[in-house]
Design a protein around this motif. Structure first.
Motif, short mmCIF file in Angstrom:
data_model
loop_
_atom_site.label_atom_id
_atom_site.label_comp_id
_atom_site.label_asym_id
_atom_site.label_seq_id
_atom_site.Cartn_x
_atom_site.Cartn_y
_atom_site.Cartn_z
N ALA A 14 0.83 -1.21 0.00
CA ALA A 14 0.00 0.00 0.00
C ALA A 14 0.86 1.25 0.00
O ALA A 14 2.01 1.24 0.47
N SER A 15 0.29 2.30 -0.55
CA SER A 15 0.89 3.63 -0.47
C SER A 15 -0.08 4.52 0.29
O SER A 15 -1.29 4.51 0.01
N GLY A 16 0.42 5.26 1.25
CA GLY A 16 -0.46 6.10 2.05
C GLY A 16 0.30 7.21 2.74
O GLY A 16 1.45 7.50 2.42
N ARG A 17 -0.38 7.83 3.70
CA ARG A 17 0.22 8.92 4.45
C ARG A 17 0.01 8.70 5.93
O ARG A 17 -0.98 8.09 6.36
N VAL A 18 0.97 9.22 6.70
CA VAL A 18 0.95 9.13 8.16
C VAL A 18 1.15 10.53 8.71
O VAL A 18 1.96 11.30 8.18
N TRP A 19 0.43 10.86 9.79
CA TRP A 19 0.58 12.15 10.45
C TRP A 19 1.05 11.94 11.88
O TRP A 19 0.50 11.10 12.61
N LEU A 20 2.09 12.68 12.28
CA LEU A 20 2.64 12.61 13.63
C LEU A 20 2.66 13.99 14.25
O LEU A 20 2.85 15.00 13.56
N ALA A 21 2.49 14.04 15.57
CA ALA A 21 2.71 15.25 16.35
C ALA A 21 4.06 15.12 17.04
O ALA A 21 4.31 14.14 17.75
N LEU A 22 4.95 16.08 16.81
CA LEU A 22 6.29 16.06 17.38
C LEU A 22 6.57 17.42 18.02
O LEU A 22 6.79 18.40 17.31
N PRO A 23 6.52 17.51 19.35
CA PRO A 23 6.66 18.81 20.02
C PRO A 23 8.10 19.31 20.10
O PRO A 23 8.57 19.71 21.17
N PHE A 24 8.81 19.27 18.98
CA PHE A 24 10.18 19.75 18.90
C PHE A 24 10.57 19.79 17.42
O PHE A 24 9.80 19.37 16.56
N GLU A 25 11.74 20.30 17.12
CA GLU A 25 12.17 20.47 15.73
C GLU A 25 12.58 19.14 15.12
O GLU A 25 13.44 18.44 15.63
N LEU A 26 11.96 18.80 14.00
CA LEU A 26 12.27 17.56 13.31
C LEU A 26 13.51 17.75 12.44
O LEU A 26 13.59 18.70 11.65
N LEU A 27 14.48 16.82 12.57
CA LEU A 27 15.71 16.90 11.80
C LEU A 27 15.65 16.08 10.52
O LEU A 27 16.02 16.54 9.45
N TRP A 28 15.22 14.82 10.64
CA TRP A 28 15.12 13.98 9.46
C TRP A 28 14.15 12.83 9.71
O TRP A 28 13.78 12.54 10.85
N ALA A 29 13.74 12.21 8.61
CA ALA A 29 12.86 11.04 8.68
C ALA A 29 13.38 9.99 7.71
O ALA A 29 13.86 10.31 6.62
N LYS A 30 13.31 8.72 8.11
CA LYS A 30 13.75 7.62 7.27
C LYS A 30 12.67 6.54 7.22
O LYS A 30 11.99 6.27 8.22
N LEU A 31 12.54 5.94 6.04
CA LEU A 31 11.66 4.80 5.87
C LEU A 31 12.52 3.61 5.46
O LEU A 31 13.17 3.66 4.41
N ASP A 32 12.55 2.60 6.31
CA ASP A 32 13.40 1.43 6.07
C ASP A 32 14.84 1.84 5.79
O ASP A 32 15.52 1.30 4.90
N GLY A 33 15.31 2.82 6.54
CA GLY A 33 16.70 3.24 6.47
C GLY A 33 17.02 4.28 5.42
O GLY A 33 18.16 4.78 5.36
N LYS A 34 16.05 4.68 4.59
CA LYS A 34 16.30 5.66 3.54
C LYS A 34 15.59 6.98 3.87
O LYS A 34 14.43 6.98 4.29
N LEU A 35 16.31 8.10 3.68
CA LEU A 35 15.74 9.40 3.96
C LEU A 35 14.50 9.66 3.11
O LEU A 35 14.48 9.34 1.91
N ILE A 36 13.47 10.24 3.72
CA ILE A 36 12.25 10.59 2.99
C ILE A 36 11.88 12.03 3.30
O ILE A 36 12.30 12.61 4.32
N ASN A 37 11.08 12.63 2.43
CA ASN A 37 10.60 13.99 2.65
C ASN A 37 9.37 13.98 3.55
O ASN A 37 8.72 12.94 3.72
N TYR A 38 9.05 15.12 4.07
CA TYR A 38 7.86 15.25 4.91
C TYR A 38 7.31 16.66 4.76
O TYR A 38 8.00 17.57 4.29
N ASP A 39 6.05 16.83 5.14
CA ASP A 39 5.39 18.14 5.08
C ASP A 39 4.99 18.58 6.48
O ASP A 39 4.59 17.75 7.31
N THR A 40 5.08 19.87 6.72
CA THR A 40 4.58 20.45 7.97
C THR A 40 3.17 20.96 7.69
O THR A 40 2.99 21.91 6.92
#
Length: 257
Positions: A202-228
């Protein structure tokens, strides 16, 4: 009949009609039927010829499987012929949360005041609210109800979580539960590791609340983009083959506990 589910029988909410042709149901009405059917907690029957369904409708069906572990409760059961407010408490790896469905049985659009006090939530608390079908995030406080416009014969399905000073799962497009696809939720120092397990490709989207500055995100070890999408609310595009691991890292000094 929701209160009788798994007490006298397994609920049978009738066949779910998803097809776009040879049907008088609008897209909005199909979403309403799918929501009520899922919140019944009962059996899931499809009467359509699956190969003829569009990719979008097949995706809607996949979001209803597996079945929810319980049936919703009608909050206004004795006030009207057709209840307009359904609530279901859920519990999983990410903690506890509620699904709330607001239904409009009328033939015209209706503006509904989403009042947490009327729903029995703790007064004075603020909540993350994620609109499942419209994929929109809201922050709701008990002292200021949220005005929601519901189309004729439509539904708004929200996942509600009290706002905490720690990472939180807000919502996703993988399953109507808005959280039961999470099989692992691990916070250590300045990182969060989440295992997402829809048990399908499947392809989809996930939303997280992070009460601090996000530096990076990885999916299965690979960097991915994200939206605020709002203050401290981030959205991630996720491609999953049975399961995937999402990792996020925040700035040092952030409170990840």
């Amino acid at each position: 009949r929701m209160p009788l589910h798994r007490r006298w029988w397994v609920n049978d909410p009738d066949c779910l009609l998803l097809r776009e042709h040879n049907s008088r149901l609008s897209k909005i009405e199909v979403q309403t039927i799918a929501t009520v059917s899922a919140l019944s907690g009962g059996s899931r029957f499809i009467s359509d010829h699956l190969p003829e369904l569009s990719g979008e409708r097949i995706e809607w069906l996949s979001r209803l499987l597996p079945l929810l572990p319980g049936s919703a409760r009608a909050l206004d059961w004795f006030e009207r012929t057709y209840p307009k407010q359904l609530i279901l408490a859920l519990d999983g790896e990410i903690g506890k949360w509620h699904l709330v469905a607001l239904l409009n049985w009328e033939r015209a659009e209706h503006e509904h005041e989403f009042d947490l006090n009327d729903l029995g939530f703790e007064p004075g608390m603020a909540y993350h609210a994620f609109d499942f079908w419209n994929q929109r995030y809201h922050r709701i406080e008990s002292r200021s109800p949220l005005a929601v416009s519901i189309p004729a014969h439509g539904v708004c399905l929200f996942a509600l979580r009290p706002i905490r000073d720690r990472p939180q799962w807000i919502g996703d497009t993988f399953h109507i539960s808005q959280g039961l696809v999470v099989s692992k939720w691990d916070i250590a120092n300045d990182r969060l590791c989440v295992k997402i397990k829809p048990e399908r490709r499947a392809s989809g989207r996930v939303w997280l609340a992070l009460p601090f500055e996000l530096l990076w995100a990885k999916l299965d070890g690979k960097l991915i983009n994200y939206d605020t999408v709002a203050e401290e609310i981030y959205a991630f595009a996720i491609d999953v083959n049975q399961e995937a691991e999402l990792q996020v890292c925040w700035a040092e000094g952030g409170n990840g506990r």
